[in-house]
Design an enzyme around this catalytic site. Structure first.
Site, short mmCIF file in Angstrom:
data_model
loop_
_atom_site.label_atom_id
_atom_site.label_comp_id
_atom_site.label_asym_id
_atom_site.label_seq_id
_atom_site.Cartn_x
_atom_site.Cartn_y
_atom_site.Cartn_z
N LYS A 65 1.09 -0.96 -0.26
CA LYS A 65 -0.20 -0.37 -0.40
C LYS A 65 0.99 1.67 -0.32
O LYS A 65 0.18 2.32 -0.84
CB LYS A 65 -0.98 -0.11 0.78
CG LYS A 65 -1.89 0.82 1.39
CD LYS A 65 -2.90 0.85 2.42
CE LYS A 65 -3.59 2.34 3.01
NZ LYS A 65 -4.53 2.16 4.48
N GLU A 78 10.08 -5.25 4.51
CA GLU A 78 10.44 -5.77 4.02
C GLU A 78 10.16 -6.16 3.21
O GLU A 78 11.36 -6.83 1.90
CB GLU A 78 9.43 -6.90 4.57
CG GLU A 78 9.80 -7.28 6.49
CD GLU A 78 9.28 -5.99 7.60
OE1 GLU A 78 9.03 -5.22 7.13
OE2 GLU A 78 8.84 -6.00 8.06
N GLY A 95 -5.03 -1.99 4.95
CA GLY A 95 -4.22 -3.29 4.78
C GLY A 95 -4.82 -4.36 4.44
O GLY A 95 -4.73 -5.92 3.69
N ARG A 96 -5.50 -4.26 6.62
CA ARG A 96 -5.43 -6.18 5.92
C ARG A 96 -7.20 -5.92 6.21
O ARG A 96 -7.64 -6.97 6.55
CB ARG A 96 -5.83 -6.14 7.80
CG ARG A 96 -6.94 -5.55 8.61
CD ARG A 96 -5.96 -5.55 10.61
NE ARG A 96 -6.11 -4.60 11.09
CZ ARG A 96 -5.47 -3.14 11.12
NH1 ARG A 96 -4.85 -2.93 10.13
NH2 ARG A 96 -6.06 -2.01 12.35
N GLU A 110 -4.92 -7.44 15.21
CA GLU A 110 -4.83 -5.81 14.04
C GLU A 110 -5.23 -5.07 14.86
O GLU A 110 -5.13 -3.81 15.40
CB GLU A 110 -3.71 -6.17 12.80
CG GLU A 110 -3.10 -4.61 13.03
CD GLU A 110 -2.79 -4.89 11.54
OE1 GLU A 110 -2.61 -5.90 11.23
OE2 GLU A 110 -1.88 -3.59 11.35
N HIS A 135 -5.82 -34.06 17.08
CA HIS A 135 -4.59 -34.99 17.16
C HIS A 135 -3.37 -34.38 18.19
O HIS A 135 -2.49 -34.95 18.38
CB HIS A 135 -4.45 -35.75 16.16
CG HIS A 135 -5.81 -36.90 15.89
ND1 HIS A 135 -5.29 -37.80 16.92
CD2 HIS A 135 -6.32 -36.52 14.95
CE1 HIS A 135 -6.39 -38.42 15.30
NE2 HIS A 135 -7.34 -37.28 14.62
N LYS A 171 7.86 -1.12 12.19
CA LYS A 171 8.66 -0.38 10.93
C LYS A 171 9.97 0.45 11.25
O LYS A 171 10.42 0.80 10.40
CB LYS A 171 7.30 0.04 10.03
CG LYS A 171 6.08 -0.84 9.70
CD LYS A 171 5.42 -0.27 8.55
CE LYS A 171 4.25 -1.04 8.05
NZ LYS A 171 3.50 -1.06 7.04
C1 G6Q Z 1 -2.28 -4.03 7.60
C2 G6Q Z 1 -1.24 -3.33 8.82
C3 G6Q Z 1 -0.36 -3.90 7.53
C4 G6Q Z 1 0.42 -3.98 6.42
C5 G6Q Z 1 2.08 -3.98 5.87
C6 G6Q Z 1 2.24 -3.74 4.86
O1 G6Q Z 1 -3.92 -3.64 7.86
O2 G6Q Z 1 -1.16 -2.28 8.47
O3 G6Q Z 1 -0.06 -5.86 8.11
O4 G6Q Z 1 -0.49 -3.89 5.45
O5 G6Q Z 1 2.89 -3.99 7.40
O6 G6Q Z 1 2.41 -2.43 4.53
P1 G6Q Z 1 2.39 -2.28 3.29
O7 G6Q Z 1 1.13 -3.10 2.25
O8 G6Q Z 1 2.26 -0.48 3.24
O9 G6Q Z 1 3.56 -2.23 2.82
#
Ligand code: G6Q
Length: 547
Positions: A209, A215, A271-272, A357, A388, A508
């Site tokens: 996003k 990462e 994001g989620r 989250e 199990h 981050k």
């Molecule tokens: C989701 C969070 C988090 C995010 C990641 C990746 O709700 O904000 O999990 O999706 O940190 O972020 P980017 O899409 O900006 O790389």
């Protein structure tokens, strides 16, 4: 002074606290014995999802109080505010409109007076055209070969949803293409995901996003180097082997991906909550635009149900209130999510992010500190494997673990008696958790006296059984939307912002402060605590020693 957002300020909360004393000693055995219709009464079917919630430690009075709590918490207004694009994500000043991502063409959802639905469909159309090209072989790699491998590079919300959806919908996916997901900054993730791939036939989907996440950017640069190395180093090749999913056109261009190859979304998509936005490109590449749209239709059906159904006939509301009941009155700390579908292997992990989250917060919307427990810990594994291992604790441990069983009436892989056996296990587990096995029953089996207490099951352990017809794209949409709205409803009761994530944002920036201290040639001046300083020194020494 108590904040008006405090659940404890609501009359129904105090009534529930008193009511709890009456319910706690009651056993599900008695509740079922008193009401022979209970199993048929306390269930609900809507938007293609059947929920049996009869095996919960509630009476009609409990449910009535929980619905009052929802009303007194302003849930109706908050639902309307979310769907109509109000800036309910207060700390980030943003609307929360994942529901607009699945609004049908022609619908209207206004953000600052502008209808966003046409933009959503414009991106969906571009995604569809691109997926058709790639899937049909018209999109060629730099050396003229068709794409056979898709590697999604993203993390958190830009990974978990697509990875879960690919796994869940594998039955509908192209079997002659390979889909991989790289998220971890551990180089192993990238190395293992690409070791058997041919760069000439590999497309990288860079999903971020913000397009700044450490990462993802690290993996994206490694991917570019890997791709260039395999394609003779021509920078033009990037345009045939990389696409971006992002809200940040500038950063995408700076990375070297032509923004014509960027699929956008908007800051009102968390994001989620983004697996049905452009972030779902890998899902669409796998299952095709038609199936992706079926998934969106499933989401939309559940959205409409949640938006319009009265609370006592509303699946997400009922599920959420039951969670609150155990979390805040019984002191249950976790929820087990137990999908009886191998395809839903990643669903508990996906749900962990969605729920924890969103609602792992201790500050309310008005800045006051919460005075009740917020998000439970979600965890789980597909059945029957979990049976199990950790089910022992659910049956006979000392903690109360409310459980969600998820089952399907039909298998996508009908093999002999497998599916009947699978579903029999769902019903048997839920039954046994609720009703247990008494001392008299164990003794009647001729169990030696010394073993009797070990073989008694107290029961009275609550569960929901969710049943859907078959795991299709539409069913997945319905299921995910059900949990999204369940999580939102819980957040409303607690008065928190379910759509920010300051804890994740902190992570981050934290590491970036230490990175230079690990790589600096000269000995850095360390000013952390003594533990962190010592760990940094030890790592530098080991690194220098070069084992
Ligand atoms: C989701 C969070 C988090 C995010 C990641 C990746 O709700 O904000 O999990 O999706 O940190 O972020 P980017 O899409 O900006 O790389």
């Amino acid at each position: 002074m108590t904040s008006p957002l405090s659940p404890e300020a609501r009359p129904a909360w105090s009534a529930l606290a008193t009511h709890y004393d009456m319910i706690a000693p009651l056993h599900l055995r008695d509740l079922f014995a008193q009401d022979p219709q209970r199993g048929e009464r306390l269930c609900l079917e809507a938007a293609g999802v059947f929920l049996d919630y009869s095996k919960n430690r509630v009476t009609d009075q409990t449910l009535g109080l929980l619905f009052q709590l929802a009303a007194q918490s302003g849930l109706r207004q908050r639902i309307d505010a979310m769907f109509s694009g109000e800036r309910i994500n207060l700390t980030e000043g943003r609307p929360v409109l994942h529901t607009a991502l699945r609004a049908p063409r022609g619908a209207s959802v206004l953000v600052d007076g502008e209808n966003v639905v046409p933009q959503v469909h414009e991106v969906l159309d571009r995604m569809s055209a691109f997926c058709d090209q790639v899937r049909g072989g018209a999109w060629k790699g730099h050396t003229g070969k068709p794409i056979k491998n898709v590697v999604n590079v993203g993390i958190g919300g830009s990974d978990l949803g697509p990875a879960m959806a690919y796994q869940a919908l594998q039955h509908f996916a192209r079997r002659d293409m390979r889909f991989r997901f790289v998220s971890n900054v551990d180089g192993t993730d990238f190395a293992e995901a690409t070791r058997d791939l041919d760069p000439e036939q590999t497309l990288f989907v860079i999903a971020s996003k913000t397009f700044t996440t450490l990462e993802t950017m690290t993996n994206a640069h490694t991917a570019r180097a890997w791709s260039l190395a395999g394609l003779g180093g021509d920078p033009q090749s990037v345009q045939r082997h990389f696409v971006a999913l992002s809200t940040n056109a500038e950063a995408v261009a700076a990375f070297g991906i032509d923004t014509k190859q960027m699929f956008g979304f908007w800051d009102w998509v968390g994001g989620r909550y983004s697996m049905d936005s452009a972030i779902g490109l890998s899902t669409m590449l796998a299952v095709g635009p038609g199936a992706f749209k079926d998934m969106l239709a499933g989401f939309h059906e559940m959205d409409e149900h949640f938006r319009t159904a009265p609370f006592d006939r509303n699946l997400p509301v009922i599920k959420a209130l039951l969670s609150i009941w155990y979390n805040d009155f019984f002191g249950a700390q976790t929820v087990a999510v137990l999908p009886y579908s191998q395809y839903l292997k990643r669903f508990p992990a996906y749900l962990q992010q969605l729920a924890m989250e969103s609602n792992g917060k201790h500050i309310r919307l008005d800045g006051s500190r919460v005075d009740v427990d917020t998000s439970p810990i979600y965890w789980g594994e597909p059945g029957t494997n979990g049976q199990h291992s950790f089910y022992q604790l659910i049956h006979q441990g000392t903690r109360l673990i409310p459980s969600d069983f998820i089952a399907f009436a039909h298998s996508n892989n009908p093999l002999g008696r497998h599916h009947d056996l699978l579903v029999a296990n769902v019903f048997a587990q839920a039954e046994s958790l609720a009703f247990g096995k008494t001392t008299a029953q164990v003794e009647a089996e001729g169990t030696p006296a010394a073993l009797v207490p070990h073989r008694v099951f107290d029961g009275n352990r609550p569960s929901n059984v969710l049943m859907l017809d078959r795991l299709t794209p539409k069913a997945l949409g319905r299921l995910v939307a059900l949990y999204e709205h369940d999580v939102f409803t819980q957040g409303v009761i607690w008065g928190i912002d379910s759509f920010d994530q300051w804890g994740v944002e902190l992570g981050k920036v934290l590491a970036s402060r230490i990175v230079p201290e690990l790589v600096d040639e000269s000995t850095p001046d360390l000013s952390h605590d003594s533990s962190t300083n010592a760990l940094i020194r030890r790592y530098r020494e080991l690194k220098r020693a070069g084992h």
